[in-house]
Design an enzyme around this catalytic site. Structure first.
Site, mmCIF file in Angstrom:
data_model
loop_
_atom_site.group_PDB
_atom_site.id
_atom_site.type_symbol
_atom_site.label_atom_id
_atom_site.label_comp_id
_atom_site.label_asym_id
_atom_site.label_seq_id
_atom_site.Cartn_x
_atom_site.Cartn_y
_atom_site.Cartn_z
ATOM 1 N N LYS A 95 -4.460 -3.699 -3.593
ATOM 2 C CA LYS A 95 -5.130 -3.314 -4.830
ATOM 3 C C LYS A 95 -4.240 -3.697 -6.005
ATOM 4 O O LYS A 95 -3.021 -3.530 -5.951
ATOM 5 C CB LYS A 95 -5.399 -1.808 -4.793
ATOM 6 N N ASP A 99 -5.255 5.743 -1.394
ATOM 7 C CA ASP A 99 -4.727 4.706 -2.282
ATOM 8 C C ASP A 99 -3.276 5.053 -2.604
ATOM 9 O O ASP A 99 -3.004 5.983 -3.373
ATOM 10 C CB ASP A 99 -5.547 4.625 -3.569
ATOM 11 N N LYS A 134 -8.975 -4.981 -3.702
ATOM 12 C CA LYS A 134 -9.559 -4.107 -4.716
ATOM 13 C C LYS A 134 -8.899 -4.356 -6.078
ATOM 14 O O LYS A 134 -7.762 -3.955 -6.298
ATOM 15 C CB LYS A 134 -9.378 -2.631 -4.327
#
Length: 309
Positions: free
Chosen positions: A209, A146, A245
């Protein structure tokens, strides 16, 4: 792919319309009883169970991984008829120095380990150090990374520089999946959110995300709608499907359903699977377990009965 600003420059986002669209989700798409239980179990499959605290230890990570292996109590699994169905979370997400502990604790489970990197959460480190952090986490066993984008490049609309940085991060990830955190609460406008989403996807992100969970404003439905429209537009143009996400600020089971409804209505059933959808909402798991306990037993247990880890 190379940067193509024509895919997002000039695309305006009507904030009030996005907010109206999202305000109708919960009221118009209510699910009850067995259907609600099914949606909540599916949400568990899509959770990235996370600990990103300064006092993380090997013991805490091991407890988190034990919860990842069995996120629901035995009597709930029995009541739902899921004892042998292998209900597990989507991944376990930790800091790079905790990756080795998580890999060992999850050995044989099939649950991937995700690591934040690139100077999380601010990302204000020299690029070569951010790239080295990615390589180090992957070498430790992380299967998902991430990354955080440089908000300055997005706010100044320096899209080429942002694209080049993310592309370099994608290369550093190698075989690991890369989730690009946009930190949408710091991008000021939904038009910037749309543009940053497009740039991240063009640069090779496997997921986009919303947030680090450390901003003042994290995942919201209007921001998520904007990112999903970018996903849909990108897919129609390129033929490639990118995951999504939302992360940060989600604590209740009803939010898990609202986000899944949004995913299904905007992108379709395929985006209700963990290969294309994840929640960054560890604290939500406790409330989901509590709601499923009520579904099975008819009684609400104390919150302490369903500790996160």
């Amino acid at each position: 792919m190379p940067l193509d600003t024509a895919m997002f420059e000039g695309h305006s986002v009507n904030r009030s319309a996005a907010e109206r669209r999202c305000a109708t989700l919960a009221g118009r798409r209510s699910v009850k009883k067995d259907y609600q239980a099914a949606w909540l179990v599916n949400a568990i499959r899509c959770i990235d169970l996370t600990t990103l605290a300064g006092d993380d230890t090997r013991a805490r990570v091991r407890r988190l991984c034990a919860k990842a292996r069995q996120p629901l109590a035995g009597h709930i699994l029995d009541g739902l008829g899921l004892r042998d169905q292998g209900v597990q979370v989507g991944a376990v997400c930790v800091y790079p120095t905790m990756v080795g502990h998580a890999v060992a604790a999850l050995d044989g489970s099939g649950i991937p380990v995700a690591s934040v990197a690139t100077g999380f959460p601010a990302g204000l480190m020299p690029l070569h150090l951010r790239l080295e952090e990615i390589r180090w986490a992957v070498a430790e066993g992380a299967q998902e990374i991430d990354i955080v984008i440089s908000r300055e490049l997005a706010l100044t609309r320096n899209w080429q520089a942002l694209h080049d940085e993310i592309a370099a991060m994608r290369e550093a990830c190698g075989a690991a999946h890369m989730k690009a955190i946009l930190a949408t609460g710091e991008l000021e406008t939904l038009s910037n959110v749309y543009a940053a989403s497009m740039v991240a996807m063009q640069a090779g992100a496997d997921f986009i995300k919303t947030s680090t969970g450390k901003e003042g404003v994290n995942a919201t439905l209007p921001v998520s709608l904007t990112m999903l429209r970018a996903l849909r537009d990108y897919g129609q143009i390129t033929g490639h499907r990118i995951g999504f996400k939302p992360a940060g600020g989600m604590k209740h089971a009803k939010e898990a359903i609202a986000w899944q409804v949004l995913m299904k209505e905007e992108l379709g059933r395929d985006w209700l699977n963990p290969d294309l959808f994840r929640f960054g909402a560890s604290s939500m798991l406790a409330d989901i377990e509590r709601q499923l306990d009520h579904h099975v037993t008819g009684r609400y247990a104390a919150s302490s009965r369903h500790a996160l880890a």
